[in-house]
Design an enzyme around this catalytic site. Structure first.
Site, PDB file in Angstrom:
ATOM      1  N   LYS A  52     -10.337   0.433  -0.933  1.00  0.00           N
ATOM      2  CA  LYS A  52     -10.215   0.201   0.516  1.00  0.00           C
ATOM      3  C   LYS A  52     -11.453   0.703   1.262  1.00  0.00           C
ATOM      4  O   LYS A  52     -11.886   1.838   1.083  1.00  0.00           O
ATOM      5  CB  LYS A  52      -8.966   0.907   1.045  1.00  0.00           C
ATOM      6  N   CYS A  80      -4.592  -3.267   4.422  1.00  0.00           N
ATOM      7  CA  CYS A  80      -4.146  -2.710   5.708  1.00  0.00           C
ATOM      8  C   CYS A  80      -5.207  -2.769   6.820  1.00  0.00           C
ATOM      9  O   CYS A  80      -5.545  -3.844   7.283  1.00  0.00           O
ATOM     10  CB  CYS A  80      -3.634  -1.288   5.486  1.00  0.00           C
ATOM     11  N   GLU A  93       0.853  -1.191   0.000  1.00  0.00           N
ATOM     12  CA  GLU A  93       0.000   0.000   0.000  1.00  0.00           C
ATOM     13  C   GLU A  93       0.894   1.249   0.000  1.00  0.00           C
ATOM     14  O   GLU A  93       1.930   1.259   0.670  1.00  0.00           O
ATOM     15  CB  GLU A  93      -0.859  -0.005   1.282  1.00  0.00           C
TER      16      GLU A  93
END
Ligand SMILES: *[C@@H]1O[C@H](CO)[C@@H](O)[C@H](O)[C@H]1NC(C)=O
Ligand SMILES: *[C@@H]1O[C@H](CO)[C@@H](O)[C@H](O)[C@H]1NC(C)=O
Ligand SMILES: *[C@@H]1O[C@H](CO)[C@@H](O)[C@H](O)[C@H]1NC(C)=O
Ligand SMILES: *[C@@H]1O[C@H](CO)[C@@H](O)[C@H](O)[C@H]1NC(C)=O
Ligand SMILES: *[C@@H]1O[C@H](CO)[C@@H](O)[C@H](O)[C@H]1NC(C)=O
Ligand SMILES: *[C@@H]1O[C@H](CO)[C@@H](O)[C@H](O)[C@H]1NC(C)=O
Length: 524
Positions: free
Chosen positions: A202, A235, A103
């Site tokens: 995300k 993440c 990321e």
């Protein structure tokens, strides 16, 4: 007779053909990338300046991709080739099948909504069936997608990368931001022909990630390959139910792709520790690629199978990136379902006469018992959770204190999520007030441990972390009755042995609100 022989022949033929089209194992690569940050992240730069920085990072990623795609022969030395017989010989020359990059690995971090804009590209829905390398102008200015696509195609490898997507909107959409566009933190996957096969926006943005928007609904993104079914998230998503748990439980993916920019937090949320625990708890392969940026405590990447880590990397000392490769089963073998309360709910409580005390672990107030003896059986409870530990240390040192802790509550700092945790940990010093503080080294090895708890969830992630932030592959297991236990004496001194449970359904429970308010006030 003749007919049955013919049928046999057809069956054999069919078997060979289907074997040839799918692989039992594959080679995975993850790259921990030492990202080059732009000099200016708070003021917008020109698209040309933005591309210049991104190309410098892409130069480094290209080196990793090329190397991963060629490392196969040397990697396989000492291994058998048998698991690859089903595939064509081109595969052998080709190297790793897939590589994951981190990321923020192409433009860095620390942006505002305006200053990230020149770095963004319009990323189409993969259904458009697009190979940017062959058709670069089809969707406007997309130099980064073109370069990634060509890199995948030229090296015959799947590439997973994280870039930024922009989508314009207008007043017909009541949620359209005032600047007339959505901006998304986006993972893209190009297959070995260079085709865009996955795009994931995300969902769970981290604190201060306000340069990006979250999609209105969580996106459950999967794709099939000859080496298994893949799912992807990013993440902070790993701490929440959607889409992470949905991908495993409902979409039944074999392998998770996980680009991350993870800041290590001890004792329970260092990258290699938590990501490997998630792979084991959810019974999936997990490919975690972290940024390498020690100044912000970003390091820790790995390739994790459900039974054990295959390879991992943690390095706070150098400025270098690192390429990791390992072989994985395309379809991890099913393991028995774990009942996380079964053992603990039948155990009698033992306090061995020790006094409970409280200590803070990453802003959460745990109930602790000190482990005063060289070995024994202890129980500590908080609210609905009782944790049981049987243990034996190699020696009882006077300069080191360990404690058994329990936490059952809503965590409210840097995100709000309900936890049930049983943990054996090393206290930072011999002062009990330091139990739960971050500590990186220890001296005490354990002959054995067995940890269990009366969890109210099936989502429990088993962690074992040794001194100097090392994992302990092959040294422990989880039993179907919910015990995390050692298979042999630990190979190094122990920082923590933990069962990290998540109660997703209590994240937004109304009765959690009072906790949230009091805890938020306490830490303001
Ligand atoms: C940042 O500025 C320094 C000094 O001008 C220069 O050497 C460096 O290449 C710049 N970095 C980037 C990413 O542009
Ligand atoms: C990020 O931006 C802040 C200012 O908002 C600055 O103080 C800090 O040094 C920047 N960090 C990095 C890593 O560039
Ligand atoms: C507004 O956005 C919608 C959906 O993207 C689009 O169909 C429409 O043409 C746009 N209207 C204007 C005036 O741009
Ligand atoms: C992926 O493969 C599975 C099993 O082979 C199959 O059931 C599924 O339909 C495939 N999905 C796609 C999108 O091709
Ligand atoms: C797990 O074990 C407990 C205690 O033995 C039992 O009460 C419970 O029904 C079990 N849960 C499941 C889902 O089997
Ligand atoms: C701890 O429990 C185990 C198994 O329940 C038992 O075998 C052992 O004797 C106990 N040890 C102590 C010191 O009580």
């Amino acid at each position: 007779m003749i007919l049955s022989q013919l049928l046999n022949y057809v069956a054999v033929l069919f078997f060979c053909v289907s074997r040839a089209s799918s692989l039992d194992t594959f080679i995975a690569a993850v790259y921990e990338h030492a990202v080059i940050l732009p000099n200016a992240t708070l003021v917008p730069v020109s698209p040309e300046e933005a591309l210049a920085v991104m190309n410098r990072n892409l130069d480094l990623l290209e080196g990793a991709v090329t190397s991963a795609s060629k490392q196969f022969n040397c990697f396989l030395k000492g291994h058998t080739h048998s698991s690859f017989q089903g595939d064509s010989s081109t595969r052998v020359a080709q190297g790793a099948h897939i590589i994951v990059t981190p990321e923020d690995g192409i433009y860095g971090f620390n942006f505002t909504r305006e200053s990230i804009y020149p770095y963004l590209e319009d990323i189409p829905d993969p259904q458009v069936n697009w190979i940017p390398c062959n058709n670069p102008d089809r969707f406007g200015r997309t130099p980064v997608q073109q370069r990634l696509s060509c890199l995948a195609k030229d090296n015959s490898i799947y590439i997973v990368a994280n870039i930024g997507d922009k989508k314009s909107c207008n007043a017909s959409d009541p949620q359209c931001p005032p600047d007339g566009r959505y901006q998304y933190n986006t993972d893209v996957v190009f297959d070995s022909k260079g085709k865009l096969v996955a795009r994931y926006h995300k969902q769970n943005l981290f604190l201060n990630e306000d340069q990006f928007n979250a999609p209105k609904e969580p996106e459950v993104v999967t794709f099939n390959t000859t080496f298994g079914k893949f799912g992807i998230f990013t993440c902070f998503d790993i701490l929440f139910h959607d889409p992470a748990v949905t991908l495993v439980r409902d979409s039944r993916v074999d392998t998770i792709l996980f680009p991350t920019a993870w800041m290590n937090v001890l004792p329970h949320l260092s990258a290699i520790e938590f990501h490997s625990a998630w792979a084991m708890g959810m019974k999936v392969n997990f490919l975690a690629s972290n940024l390498h940026y020690p100044l912000k405590k970003m390091t820790g990447s790995g390739i994790y199978a459900p039974d054990s880590p295959r390879v991992f990397h943690y390095d706070m000392k150098t400025e270098e990136g690192k390429l990791l490769l390992a072989q994985l089963d395309s379809h991890p073998h099913p393991t028995p379902v774990v009942n996380w309360t079964s053992y603990a709910s039948g155990v009698e409580a033992h306090s061995m006469g020790n006094q409970e005390f409280t200590g803070t672990v990453f802003f959460d107030e745990f109930t602790f018992l000190e482990l005063k003896e060289i070995g024994g059986n202890y129980t500590v409870c908080q609210r609905d959770l009782c944790c049981h530990l049987s243990y034996k240390m190699s020696e009882k040192r006077s300069d080191e204190v360990y404690a058994l802790g329990a936490f059952d509550g809503l965590h409210t700092v840097e995100g709000s999520y309900y936890l049930q945790i049983c943990t054996l940990l090393k206290c930072k010093t011999t002062d009990l007030h330091t139990c739960g503080d971050s500590v990186e080294t220890a001296s005490t090895r354990f002959e054995m441990f067995s940890l269990s708890g009366t969890f109210g969830t099936q989502y429990v992630f088993p962690e074992v972390l040794l001194s100097e932030i090392q994992l302990a592959p092959g040294e422990f297991q989880v039993s179907s009755d919910g015990r995390l236990f050692s298979l042999k004496p630990t190979s190094g001194p122990v920082l923590t042995v933990t069962l990290f449970g998540r109660l997703y359904e209590k994240d937004n429970a109304p009765n959690a609100l009072s906790d949230l308010t009091t805890q938020a006030l306490r830490y303001l």
